[in-house]
Design an enzyme around this catalytic site. Structure first.
Site, short mmCIF file in Angstrom:
data_model
loop_
_atom_site.label_atom_id
_atom_site.label_comp_id
_atom_site.label_asym_id
_atom_site.label_seq_id
_atom_site.Cartn_x
_atom_site.Cartn_y
_atom_site.Cartn_z
N ASP A 112 0.86 -1.19 0.00
CA ASP A 112 0.00 0.00 0.00
C ASP A 112 0.90 1.24 0.00
O ASP A 112 1.56 1.54 1.00
CB ASP A 112 -0.86 -0.06 1.28
CG ASP A 112 -1.96 0.97 1.29
OD1 ASP A 112 -1.90 1.94 0.49
OD2 ASP A 112 -2.88 0.82 2.12
N LEU A 113 0.93 1.91 -1.12
CA LEU A 113 1.81 3.09 -1.24
C LEU A 113 1.32 4.23 -0.35
O LEU A 113 0.12 4.44 -0.18
CB LEU A 113 1.85 3.55 -2.70
CG LEU A 113 2.82 2.91 -3.70
CD1 LEU A 113 3.67 1.81 -3.09
CD2 LEU A 113 2.14 2.48 -4.95
N TYR B 234 -0.76 9.83 -4.84
CA TYR B 234 -0.76 10.96 -5.77
C TYR B 234 0.24 12.02 -5.32
O TYR B 234 0.95 12.61 -6.14
CB TYR B 234 -2.16 11.60 -5.88
CG TYR B 234 -3.23 10.76 -6.56
CD1 TYR B 234 -2.98 9.49 -7.05
CD2 TYR B 234 -4.51 11.30 -6.73
CE1 TYR B 234 -3.97 8.75 -7.67
CE2 TYR B 234 -5.52 10.56 -7.36
CZ TYR B 234 -5.24 9.28 -7.81
OH TYR B 234 -6.24 8.57 -8.42
N ARG C 194 -0.63 16.48 6.58
CA ARG C 194 -1.46 15.77 7.57
C ARG C 194 -1.13 16.22 8.99
O ARG C 194 -2.01 16.36 9.83
CB ARG C 194 -1.27 14.25 7.44
CG ARG C 194 -1.95 13.73 6.18
CD ARG C 194 -1.88 12.22 6.05
NE ARG C 194 -2.04 11.89 4.64
CZ ARG C 194 -2.25 10.68 4.16
NH1 ARG C 194 -2.32 9.65 4.98
NH2 ARG C 194 -2.39 10.46 2.86
N ASP D 258 -3.11 2.31 -5.97
CA ASP D 258 -1.99 2.36 -5.02
C ASP D 258 -1.87 1.13 -4.13
O ASP D 258 -1.08 1.14 -3.19
CB ASP D 258 -2.09 3.62 -4.16
CG ASP D 258 -3.33 3.62 -3.28
OD1 ASP D 258 -4.26 2.84 -3.53
OD2 ASP D 258 -3.37 4.43 -2.34
N GLU D 259 -2.63 0.09 -4.41
CA GLU D 259 -2.52 -1.12 -3.60
C GLU D 259 -2.38 -2.35 -4.50
O GLU D 259 -2.99 -2.43 -5.56
CB GLU D 259 -3.76 -1.28 -2.71
CG GLU D 259 -3.93 -0.15 -1.70
CD GLU D 259 -5.15 -0.36 -0.82
OE1 GLU D 259 -5.58 -1.52 -0.63
OE2 GLU D 259 -5.67 0.65 -0.31
#
Length: 482
Positions: free
Chosen positions: A64-65, A69, A101, A156-157
């Site tokens: 999982d990146l 984006y 974040r 992305d996974e």
DNA sequence: TGGGGTTAT
DNA sequence: ATAACCC
């Protein structure tokens, strides 16, 4: 393959069996001695030989990146690194990097809220997915070098079934070396490792492979991400998210129940979505344990046997679904959303734009789509979601010209799409659309096959009964449908 | 909520 | 063709 017969050990049946080999899971035990090749030439000879692909215990990795984006954008523009960065689509920040974040920006936050929280936030437009899509497939292709069994989940996974790789590595090890195998990354719950437990050893080897995958993704593509290693897709996915950016975690079987009960609500369970959650809540089911202990009979009555059994198994951490190789995409689509589109001319212009991009993509892919679909979303103040679509076959003479940039394929395709449009939207009445999307699907490899005498009659473009040209213009709606 | 994807019915 | 699921 003998129907129904469980007794006769099948030989080559990995793929066929994987669909339902489920029950082997409940049977537990016997994962001790799956052997890869020796039995394959001797059908039914050794009772205990388990064919490679249907071994009851698998090793699955979920990769999982991190904020994908945003990572791609930071690679495109190194100035962005170190700054709080958000990726914007329309008025939403769809994802952001970890600097952002920390400052309170969340995924899918409105641009207004995000700027309020974080005035220094740098925004880049991410409505064109081209570079994300390209990078996404590079990651998948890299994973496929480890094992061809790679399933994409979004951009992305990726899930990879590394059972075979693990077995091969174990066979390389002498028995005294097995007890010196070490874990790479975290162990969920800090559970202690038992090197006498073969299932532990296999998962530890899996954790080493996962680390190599993340290293390869970083060294070759410059991307960081998380990984989870476990005995099925559900668990691998859940455990990959435990240590968050750029770390990995392995789940040992003894901690499985802890993991699934760490979900504080059933809606966190992958596979249980918005609708199912609402219906479960109506039955008074809120926690994973609620679902575990709920009456199977009543659940089946509510959801049908298929959904009921699947979601209840999920609640126990059981997931027999195979890692299904994704291969090339099944469809290509482009969509655009907007506040308002209320005229046919406006729609036609937007459709033409979407189509132009799609034609480029389809051209690059090489395969030919045989179906085109138009999707709309109508404005409605209250009504949740709901898209409508119409699809039809692409006329064979248009398909032929798809790869060849020379001929004008736009004009006939736009004409087809506008027919589909008018089939959905009564243009003589006022309308208000908020989304248009064009999708090419039913992709087939180029006609590279040599034509034998049979093929000739089976190839529509060569058949005399079709293609009168007049017919396609008079095509009624029912003729437009697949 | 965006701009994508998949499979099941 | 729609509805559910996933990101």
């Amino acid at each position: 393959v003998e129907p129904e017969e469980e007794g006769g050990r099948e030989e080559e049946v990995a793929v066929v069996r994987s669909m339902e080999s489920a029950d082997a899971e409940a049977a537990g035990g016997s994962e001790g001695a799956p052997s890869t090749e020796e039995g394959s030439g001797l059908p039914g000879f050794h009772h205990e030989v388990v064919p490679t692909g249907s071994a009851s215990s698998r090793v699955i990795v979920h990769v999982d990146l991190d904020c994908f984006y945003a990572q791609v954008e930071m690679i495109s523009n190194l100035e962005l690194k170190g700054k709080p960065l958000g990726v914007q689509q329309k008025y939403l920040v769809v994802t952001c990097n970890y600097e952002a974040r920390k400052l309170g920006v969340k995924k899918l936050m409105s641009v207004r809220d995000a700027k309020e929280k974080c005035p220094q936030l740098v925004l880049v437009n991410g409505e064109d997915l081209t570079r994300y899509r390209e990078m996404s497939y590079k990651v998948t292709e890299l994973m496929e070098e480890f094992s061809p069994v790679v399933e994409r989940l979004g951009f992305d996974e990726n899930f990879v079934d590394i059972t075979e790789m693990v077995e091969k590595r174990l066979q390389q090890l002498q028995s005294d070396e097995r007890s010196s195998v070490t874990v790479s990354g975290h162990v969920y719950n800090d559970q202690s490792i038992n090197l006498h437990d073969i299932s532990h050893i296999r998962l530890l080897v899996g954790s080493q492979i996962a680390a190599e995958m993340r290293e390869a993704i970083y060294n070759q593509l410059g991307l960081t991400g998380c990984a989870g290693v476990a005995s099925n897709k559900l668990l691998a996915k859940l455990v990959s998210g435990i240590f968050k950016p750029n770390q990995q975690t392995v789940l040992l079987p003894e901690s499985c129940q802890d993991l699934i009960h760490s979900l504080n609500h059933i809606k966190k369970m992958p596979g249980i979505g918005y609708k199912t959650t609402k219906r479960l809540e109506a039955l008074g089911i809120n926690s994973v344990r609620d679902l575990q202990t709920f009456s199977s009979k009543i659940l089946e009555k509510e959801f049908g046997i298929s959904v009921a059994q699947r979601i209840q198994k999920l609640s126990f951490g059981e997931d027999n679904s195979p890692v299904t190789p994704s291969g090339p995409p099944q469809s290509f689509s482009e969509e655009d959303s907007f506040k308002k589109c209320s005229s046919e001319a406006e729609a036609k212009k937007k459709i033409a734009e979407l189509l132009a991009s799609l034609l480029n993509r389809v051209c690059q892919d090489g395969r030919k789509p045989h179906t085109v679909r138009l999707i709309i979303r109508r404005y409605s103040s209250e009504k949740h979601y709901s898209r409508e679509s119409r699809q039809c076959p692409i006329p064979s003479h248009v398909i032929q010209k798809l790869g060849t940039g020379n001929y004008d394929v736009m004009t006939p395709m736009v004409d087809i799409l506008m027919k589909l449009f008018r089939n959905m939207v009564n243009v003589k009445m006022p309308f208000h659309l908020t989304l248009l999307s064009v999708c090419f699907c039913n992709l087939k490899a180029l006609n590279t096959a040599k034509k034998g005498p049979i093929d000739y009659y089976l190839t529509p473009s060569l058949s005399t009964t079709k293609c009168s040209g007049k017919r396609s213009l008079k095509m009624k709606d029912t003729h437009m449908e697949d």
